[in-house]
Scaffold this motif. Sequence first.
Motif, PDB file in Angstrom:
ATOM      1  N   SER A 168       0.844  -1.194   0.000  1.00  0.00           N
ATOM      2  CA  SER A 168       0.000   0.000   0.000  1.00  0.00           C
ATOM      3  C   SER A 168       0.879   1.244   0.000  1.00  0.00           C
ATOM      4  O   SER A 168       1.981   1.246   0.553  1.00  0.00           O
ATOM      5  N   VAL A 169       0.372   2.287  -0.651  1.00  0.00           N
ATOM      6  CA  VAL A 169       1.111   3.543  -0.774  1.00  0.00           C
ATOM      7  C   VAL A 169       0.120   4.704  -0.662  1.00  0.00           C
ATOM      8  O   VAL A 169      -0.961   4.667  -1.268  1.00  0.00           O
ATOM      9  N   THR A 170       0.489   5.715   0.103  1.00  0.00           N
ATOM     10  CA  THR A 170      -0.283   6.959   0.164  1.00  0.00           C
ATOM     11  C   THR A 170       0.633   8.105  -0.227  1.00  0.00           C
ATOM     12  O   THR A 170       1.722   8.253   0.332  1.00  0.00           O
ATOM     13  N   ILE A 171       0.190   8.888  -1.195  1.00  0.00           N
ATOM     14  CA  ILE A 171       0.958  10.038  -1.679  1.00  0.00           C
ATOM     15  C   ILE A 171       0.244  11.307  -1.265  1.00  0.00           C
ATOM     16  O   ILE A 171      -0.972  11.453  -1.448  1.00  0.00           O
ATOM     17  N   ASN A 172       0.992  12.236  -0.696  1.00  0.00           N
ATOM     18  CA  ASN A 172       0.473  13.559  -0.346  1.00  0.00           C
ATOM     19  C   ASN A 172       1.236  14.603  -1.136  1.00  0.00           C
ATOM     20  O   ASN A 172       2.471  14.626  -1.128  1.00  0.00           O
ATOM     21  N   ASN A 173       0.513  15.492  -1.832  1.00  0.00           N
ATOM     22  CA  ASN A 173       1.164  16.604  -2.522  1.00  0.00           C
ATOM     23  C   ASN A 173       0.193  17.773  -2.631  1.00  0.00           C
ATOM     24  O   ASN A 173      -0.879  17.759  -2.011  1.00  0.00           O
ATOM     25  N   ARG A 174       0.544  18.766  -3.412  1.00  0.00           N
ATOM     26  CA  ARG A 174      -0.297  19.956  -3.534  1.00  0.00           C
ATOM     27  C   ARG A 174      -1.653  19.634  -4.153  1.00  0.00           C
ATOM     28  O   ARG A 174      -2.599  20.413  -4.027  1.00  0.00           O
ATOM     29  N   GLN A 175      -1.744  18.487  -4.856  1.00  0.00           N
ATOM     30  CA  GLN A 175      -2.994  18.110  -5.510  1.00  0.00           C
ATOM     31  C   GLN A 175      -3.968  17.428  -4.550  1.00  0.00           C
ATOM     32  O   GLN A 175      -5.162  17.380  -4.809  1.00  0.00           O
ATOM     33  N   GLY A 176      -3.457  16.863  -3.462  1.00  0.00           N
ATOM     34  CA  GLY A 176      -4.314  16.165  -2.520  1.00  0.00           C
ATOM     35  C   GLY A 176      -3.640  14.932  -1.957  1.00  0.00           C
ATOM     36  O   GLY A 176      -2.411  14.788  -1.995  1.00  0.00           O
ATOM     37  N   GLU A 177      -4.437  14.020  -1.415  1.00  0.00           N
ATOM     38  CA  GLU A 177      -3.939  12.765  -0.851  1.00  0.00           C
ATOM     39  C   GLU A 177      -4.543  11.601  -1.627  1.00  0.00           C
ATOM     40  O   GLU A 177      -5.758  11.540  -1.841  1.00  0.00           O
ATOM     41  N   PHE A 178      -3.672  10.685  -2.082  1.00  0.00           N
ATOM     42  CA  PHE A 178      -4.110   9.556  -2.895  1.00  0.00           C
ATOM     43  C   PHE A 178      -3.567   8.266  -2.297  1.00  0.00           C
ATOM     44  O   PHE A 178      -2.360   8.131  -2.108  1.00  0.00           O
ATOM     45  N   SER A 179      -4.456   7.314  -2.040  1.00  0.00           N
ATOM     46  CA  SER A 179      -4.059   6.047  -1.436  1.00  0.00           C
ATOM     47  C   SER A 179      -4.322   4.902  -2.410  1.00  0.00           C
ATOM     48  O   SER A 179      -5.393   4.830  -3.026  1.00  0.00           O
ATOM     49  N   PHE A 180      -3.346   4.004  -2.508  1.00  0.00           N
ATOM     50  CA  PHE A 180      -3.428   2.868  -3.422  1.00  0.00           C
ATOM     51  C   PHE A 180      -3.083   1.588  -2.666  1.00  0.00           C
ATOM     52  O   PHE A 180      -2.271   1.611  -1.749  1.00  0.00           O
ATOM     53  N   GLN A 181      -3.696   0.495  -3.095  1.00  0.00           N
ATOM     54  CA  GLN A 181      -3.420  -0.796  -2.467  1.00  0.00           C
ATOM     55  C   GLN A 181      -3.305  -1.876  -3.540  1.00  0.00           C
ATOM     56  O   GLN A 181      -4.012  -1.855  -4.552  1.00  0.00           O
ATOM     57  N   LEU A 182      -2.380  -2.805  -3.294  1.00  0.00           N
ATOM     58  CA  LEU A 182      -2.197  -3.929  -4.217  1.00  0.00           C
ATOM     59  C   LEU A 182      -3.213  -5.012  -3.895  1.00  0.00           C
ATOM     60  O   LEU A 182      -3.216  -5.569  -2.810  1.00  0.00           O
ATOM     61  N   LYS A 183      -4.090  -5.324  -4.878  1.00  0.00           N
ATOM     62  CA  LYS A 183      -5.107  -6.353  -4.693  1.00  0.00           C
ATOM     63  C   LYS A 183      -5.082  -7.270  -5.911  1.00  0.00           C
ATOM     64  O   LYS A 183      -5.297  -6.822  -7.033  1.00  0.00           O
ATOM     65  N   GLU A 184      -4.812  -8.538  -5.668  1.00  0.00           N
ATOM     66  CA  GLU A 184      -4.751  -9.539  -6.738  1.00  0.00           C
ATOM     67  C   GLU A 184      -3.828  -9.089  -7.858  1.00  0.00           C
ATOM     68  O   GLU A 184      -4.179  -9.112  -9.043  1.00  0.00           O
ATOM     69  N   ASN A 185      -2.663  -8.619  -7.440  1.00  0.00           N
ATOM     70  CA  ASN A 185      -1.587  -8.224  -8.359  1.00  0.00           C
ATOM     71  C   ASN A 185      -1.926  -7.007  -9.209  1.00  0.00           C
ATOM     72  O   ASN A 185      -1.301  -6.778 -10.256  1.00  0.00           O
ATOM     73  N   ALA A 186      -2.902  -6.225  -8.777  1.00  0.00           N
ATOM     74  CA  ALA A 186      -3.250  -4.988  -9.481  1.00  0.00           C
ATOM     75  C   ALA A 186      -3.389  -3.862  -8.461  1.00  0.00           C
ATOM     76  O   ALA A 186      -3.944  -4.062  -7.371  1.00  0.00           O
ATOM     77  N   TRP A 187      -2.901  -2.682  -8.814  1.00  0.00           N
ATOM     78  CA  TRP A 187      -2.981  -1.535  -7.912  1.00  0.00           C
ATOM     79  C   TRP A 187      -4.341  -0.862  -8.050  1.00  0.00           C
ATOM     80  O   TRP A 187      -4.806  -0.580  -9.161  1.00  0.00           O
ATOM     81  N   VAL A 188      -4.972  -0.609  -6.894  1.00  0.00           N
ATOM     82  CA  VAL A 188      -6.324  -0.061  -6.858  1.00  0.00           C
ATOM     83  C   VAL A 188      -6.307   1.271  -6.107  1.00  0.00           C
ATOM     84  O   VAL A 188      -5.651   1.402  -5.060  1.00  0.00           O
ATOM     85  N   TYR A 189      -6.993   2.251  -6.653  1.00  0.00           N
ATOM     86  CA  TYR A 189      -7.154   3.542  -5.979  1.00  0.00           C
ATOM     87  C   TYR A 189      -8.256   3.401  -4.940  1.00  0.00           C
ATOM     88  O   TYR A 189      -9.414   3.150  -5.282  1.00  0.00           O
ATOM     89  N   LEU A 190      -7.909   3.512  -3.668  1.00  0.00           N
ATOM     90  CA  LEU A 190      -8.839   3.171  -2.598  1.00  0.00           C
ATOM     91  C   LEU A 190     -10.049   4.094  -2.538  1.00  0.00           C
ATOM     92  O   LEU A 190     -11.141   3.667  -2.165  1.00  0.00           O
ATOM     93  N   GLN A 191      -9.885   5.367  -2.890  1.00  0.00           N
ATOM     94  CA  GLN A 191     -11.023   6.293  -2.834  1.00  0.00           C
ATOM     95  C   GLN A 191     -12.084   5.945  -3.871  1.00  0.00           C
ATOM     96  O   GLN A 191     -13.255   6.287  -3.709  1.00  0.00           O
TER      97      GLN A 191
END
Length: 362
Positions: free
Chosen positions: A54-77
């Motif tokens: 899992s990865v969460t990125i914070n920058n001037r655009q906002g906060e984006f969280s991603f998680q690896l599910k069944e070998n594919a990255w999914v945007y949690l929001q």
Amino acid sequence: MNKRKNRQIIVLLLLLVICIGGYLGIRAYNKHAEEQKKAAEEKVRLCNLEQIESVTINNRQGEFSFQLKENAWVYLQDPDFPVDQNKFKSFISDLDYLTAERSFQPSESLSSYGFDSPSCSLTATDKEGKTFTLLVGDKAEGGSTKNYYAMEKDGKLVHTISSTFVKYLQYSLYDLAELETFQSLSEENITSLRLVSQDKTIVVEKDDSTQNAVEEESAENSDQESKEKAVKYVLSVMKEGKTIKKLTITPEAASNDDKTSPEGLLSNLLQRLSWLSFEKSIEYKPDQQALAEYGIIEPAIILTVNYLDEKDDKSVNAAFTLTIGSSNQEGDAYYAVKDNSLMVNLISSRTVNVLSDMLNAF
């Protein structure tokens, strides 16, 4: 005499203490300098997680969280969001092997490096639950490349890292979206086109008789040039549901400097369709107000392309529709939607101009 000797002994002892202190001070300084030099020379691997999940990125655009599910990255929001898997996996690979260009103990306050208000940050977690948080500050001073200051949360060392990696952390969500693509098109597999503006419709269809003749000729003669020049198209212009003009044209008959004749316009259009592509994703699942602002509800142009698609060694009829709205603020692209997609994209103004030229010419 004894007092004089005592004073000499005391002075000598003081000198010895001073010498020992100086020696220890120099030794400590040299050791610190050596450690600094060694830290600078040895590139430190920053992220030491096993398998990032899992990865969460914070920058001037906002906060984006991603998680690896069944070998594919999914945007949690929004799990339906089309994450560009190749781009995201490249990002994770670079994070796995993220190495500091330089590492040192800060000689100034952390605010001097931009850590009082980090420009961006990331938090990664592996399958064991271990986390790694990286803060990115200002651009690093000096050096031939544009590096950035970075620091692990609660870490003691300041690092400089490549701007190439920092670019990932500066992305907006739509920079990480999988860009929609078009079927590979050519004059050979395009069967018809339909261009619709607010007051006009243009339909371009291959002349069946010439197409059949070409197919018969090509069975006997493999000359590609003669095959292409034999194909003709029927171009119909309609207003208010009535056909006001009908032409039979051969696009290959246009010369290189012939851009305004029907032949030249059609040749330019067919060539542009072979390069058809979006430039950037803009918004996913926009509401009606956003669609209106993009010009999609009352589009400037609607393009429908019918073509033959090769599947399982068979040619099957296929089609797509491209709805083109208003131009962006810079004027170098237009908002567009393919078929019934939930994504609004940008398409080059050069492509839209070719479609507009065709509509305006009749």
